[in-house]
Design an enzyme around this catalytic site. Structure first.
Site, PDB file in Angstrom:
ATOM      1  N   ARG A  76      -5.348   0.274 -14.265  1.00  0.00           N
ATOM      2  CA  ARG A  76      -6.505   0.495 -13.374  1.00  0.00           C
ATOM      3  C   ARG A  76      -6.976   1.943 -13.454  1.00  0.00           C
ATOM      4  O   ARG A  76      -8.176   2.234 -13.405  1.00  0.00           O
ATOM      5  CB  ARG A  76      -6.130   0.094 -11.948  1.00  0.00           C
ATOM      6  CG  ARG A  76      -6.022  -1.416 -11.852  1.00  0.00           C
ATOM      7  CD  ARG A  76      -5.011  -1.917 -10.845  1.00  0.00           C
ATOM      8  NE  ARG A  76      -4.478  -3.183 -11.343  1.00  0.00           N
ATOM      9  CZ  ARG A  76      -5.043  -4.373 -11.128  1.00  0.00           C
ATOM     10  NH1 ARG A  76      -6.121  -4.464 -10.387  1.00  0.00           N
ATOM     11  NH2 ARG A  76      -4.519  -5.452 -11.647  1.00  0.00           N
ATOM     12  N   HIS A 110      -4.658  -0.732  -6.040  1.00  0.00           N
ATOM     13  CA  HIS A 110      -3.402  -0.305  -6.691  1.00  0.00           C
ATOM     14  C   HIS A 110      -3.465   1.072  -7.349  1.00  0.00           C
ATOM     15  O   HIS A 110      -2.813   1.317  -8.364  1.00  0.00           O
ATOM     16  CB  HIS A 110      -2.932  -1.362  -7.703  1.00  0.00           C
ATOM     17  CG  HIS A 110      -1.430  -1.481  -7.703  1.00  0.00           C
ATOM     18  ND1 HIS A 110      -0.727  -2.375  -8.452  1.00  0.00           N
ATOM     19  CD2 HIS A 110      -0.495  -0.761  -7.015  1.00  0.00           C
ATOM     20  CE1 HIS A 110       0.559  -2.228  -8.231  1.00  0.00           C
ATOM     21  NE2 HIS A 110       0.732  -1.254  -7.357  1.00  0.00           N
ATOM     22  N   SER A 113      -0.226  -4.787  -5.077  1.00  0.00           N
ATOM     23  CA  SER A 113       0.063  -6.139  -5.552  1.00  0.00           C
ATOM     24  C   SER A 113       0.415  -7.094  -4.412  1.00  0.00           C
ATOM     25  O   SER A 113       0.950  -6.684  -3.381  1.00  0.00           O
ATOM     26  CB  SER A 113       1.222  -6.112  -6.559  1.00  0.00           C
ATOM     27  OG  SER A 113       0.827  -5.424  -7.713  1.00  0.00           O
TER      28      SER A 113
END
Ligand SMILES: [Ca+2]
Ligand SMILES: [Ca+2]
Length: 600
Positions: free
Chosen positions: A76, A127, A150
């Site tokens: 990410r 995240h 998560s």
């Protein structure tokens, strides 16, 4: 002026205005979690029904060498910053106990979009740091709906708070019904698309699925030919169909670039035609399905085999937004624009670097050749691969035939290229975001030093308050009870120097790291019966590692000496806060009892 001349003049004025200000392009990035290369029809899946993604591929371009990273947070970070995870100092996975996040000074894709007046929305899994300073709303997103990390980081895992669902910066629910998440994210996205606006938009939708625990809503649950994972994939396909359908209905189709990809390979499953899976740098862990569709700009039904990856998304989109790239930093990605126009154009980037969760450079690819500089992770039923291992990933995508001996010249060339690139990144790497605020209770310096025996799993002692282990012999003892096969009891240190008492693949392991590539380990079968066991682990003054469980005989092995210096990182009980202190990639936090911890 005659009417015809007037009409012509008006036409010219309109044309001129159109040419001067082309209509801005909207962008949607759909980012799946843990989806493997061949999980969907366009990349060879024959079992599942993915008609919307099949159509997406027919109308757009497939990328067959599109790289992510082995695990979640690092992917990410790459996607949103256009940089390798090591450049932005992002470890593999952030946990709810962490007090770090993507540095606020990083310029995200959303911030680049906003610089050109876009409205920005993120729906799904973030995240990149769950503390307020690190949330999406502080990184360029006008709107946010989703989970901060998560879906397995929830209350049923000991020590974690109830899993929060956010809208903006407010928690609106905890422990949401995960079977409804794909549907709810999709409804949020379609609602946003239907909102009338004057501005162009950037929509980032990182799905929570298909990360474990798997769940699907009615209509998908139990309907696929591949169990819960297939159900979740078919529901993602439905979601893509809903979003594409809304674009068509709202006549936004021609003005919107849509990208579909995933953050890392499949978890615990194979990723044909590749070897490896999630948490490895074998192709199955990092090569992702990727589709891009932009009618009139991307030729329909095409395939691009050039090296590309999530680090290229920001530079590509900056061009699409008409924005400048940040000039005060180095980005690793490149604008894929030439390939979007012609998939056979010259590569925009002929090198890819494969980093580990511990931010080490594990492998490099140039053209068809991939060289492992470090031993790749092993997977069941797969051959042992030992660095230097050289594979032609075009002819040998499963990385079976090591050609290092046959092509010593290519090994030398790639080794040099890797060293040069790593040196540049080390010289220009940027820090992760850390809170400089007040310490937590466990970190508060008190008049009497913190007693280790009072620390519970989840506790973290600031480095300055940690037990002194540099240049001396020490013995760590505690009593623990657990049923976990992969977890951490005590971790202190990072990728340069440290030690950890942990359980890895069912083995109770004490590891010492004297330098980045100088690791020693001693291990025993771990008792995972949930009953209390006493463990003693130590480093003797002549550099031996010892490990003793209950009243079994002590096991001792020769290591390479004492720790040269005191670790710079915090002392963690039941978890490892940032840079891993041992050879594990993402061990689960300790869930069990851990008492009477001492270090002498
Ligand atoms: Ca993932
Ligand atoms: Ca920023």
């Amino acid at each position: 002026m005659r009417p015809f001349t007037l009409l012509w003049a008006l036409c010219c004025a309109t044309l001129a205005a159109t040419a001067a200000t082309p209509k801005p392009t909207n962008v949607i990035v759909l980012f799946v979690d843990d989806m493997g290369y061949a999980d969907i029809g366009p990349f060879g899946n024959k079992t599942l029904r993915t008609p919307h993604l099949d159509r997406f591929a027919k109308e757009g371009m497939r990328f067959t060498s599109f790289y992510a990273t082995p695990v979640c947070s690092m992917s990410r970070a790459s996607l949103l910053t256009g940089s390798y995870s090591a450049r932005v100092s992002m470890p593999g996975v952030l946990f709810p106990s962490n007090r770090i996040g993507l540095h606020p000074d990083e310029v995200t894709v959303a911030e680049v979009a906003k610089s050109r007046g876009y409205e920005t929305i993120m729906i799904g899994k973030w995240h990149l740091g769950h503390l307020p300073e690190f949330m999406p709303t502080r990184q360029g997103f006008d709107h946010y709906f989703g989970l901060p990390y998560s879906n397995d980081m929830k209350q049923s895992r000991r020590g974690y708070p109830p899993l929060p669902l956010y809208r903006g910066e407010k928690v609106i629910e905890t422990e949401p019904d995960q079977a409804q998440l794909t549907r709810r994210y999709t409804e949020e996205a379609v609602k946003f698309l239907r909102t009338k606006r004057d501005k162009p938009f950037f929509l980032y939708l990182p799905y929570t699925m298909i990360h474990d625990p798997l769940a699907s809503s009615e209509g998908f649950k139990g309907k696929s030919a591949q169990g819960p994972i297939g159900d979740a994939i078919e529901e993602i396909d439905w979601s893509v169909g809903q979003i594409m359908g809304a674009l068509r209905e709202l006549l936004l189709d021609d003005d919107t670039l849509v990208i579909f990809t995933s953050d890392n390979g499949p978890s615990g499953r194979a990723a044909p035609p590749f070897s490896g899976n999630k948490a490895t740098n074998l192709e199955g862990g990092v090569r992702e399905p990727c589709l891009m569709r932009w009618p009139g700009r991307i030729p329909a039904g095409t395939t691009c085999d050039r090296i590309a990856g999530n680090i290229d998304v920001l530079p590509t989109l900056a061009k699409v937004f008409g924005a400048d790239l940040p000039k005060d930093r180095i980005l690793d990605g490149r604008d894929l624009g030439p390939l979007l126009a012609d998939p056979t154009a010259a590569p925009v980037r002929d090198t890819h670097l494969y980093f580990t969760a511990a931010q080490k450079l594990e492998a490099i690819r140039q053209g068809p050749w991939k060289l492992f500089l470090l031993d790749p992770a092993k997977r069941k039923d797969e051959p042992v691969r030992t660095a230097p291992a050289l594979y032609n990933v075009v002819e040998d995508p499963a990385e079976r035939t090591n050609q290092a001996l046959k092509h010593a010249d290519i090994v030398a060339q790639l080794t040099k290229a890797a060293a040069d690139r790593l040196a540049e990144i080390e010289a220009h790497k940027r820090p992760i975001g850390k809170l400089s605020d007040e310490p937590t209770a466990a970190e508060t310096p008190s008049k009497s030093p913190v007693k280790l025996s009072d620390l519970k799993p989840g506790a973290q002692l600031k480095a300055a308050a940690a037990p002194q282990v540099g240049g001396r012999a020490f013995t760590l003892s505690c009593t623990f009870a657990t049923t976990q096969a992969n977890t951490v009891l005590v971790a202190h240190g990072g990728v340069q120097v440290g030690y950890a008492l942990h359980i890895r693949e069912g083995k109770l392991t004490f590891s010492i790291r004297r330098a980045t590539d100088d690791n020693s380990e001693v291990s025993l079968p771990a008792p995972t019966d949930g009953q209390p066991h006493r463990v003693r682990a130590g480093l003797t003054k002549d550099g031996k590692l010892l490990l003793q469980l209950d009243d079994q005989p002590e096991v001792m092995i020769q290591g390479t000496g004492l720790l040269g210096k005191q670790p710079a990182e915090d002392f963690c009980v039941g978890h490892d806060a940032a840079n891993p202190a041992a050879k594990y990639s993402q061990p689960a936090p300790f869930r069990g009892n851990l008492v009477d911890l001492t270090i002498r």
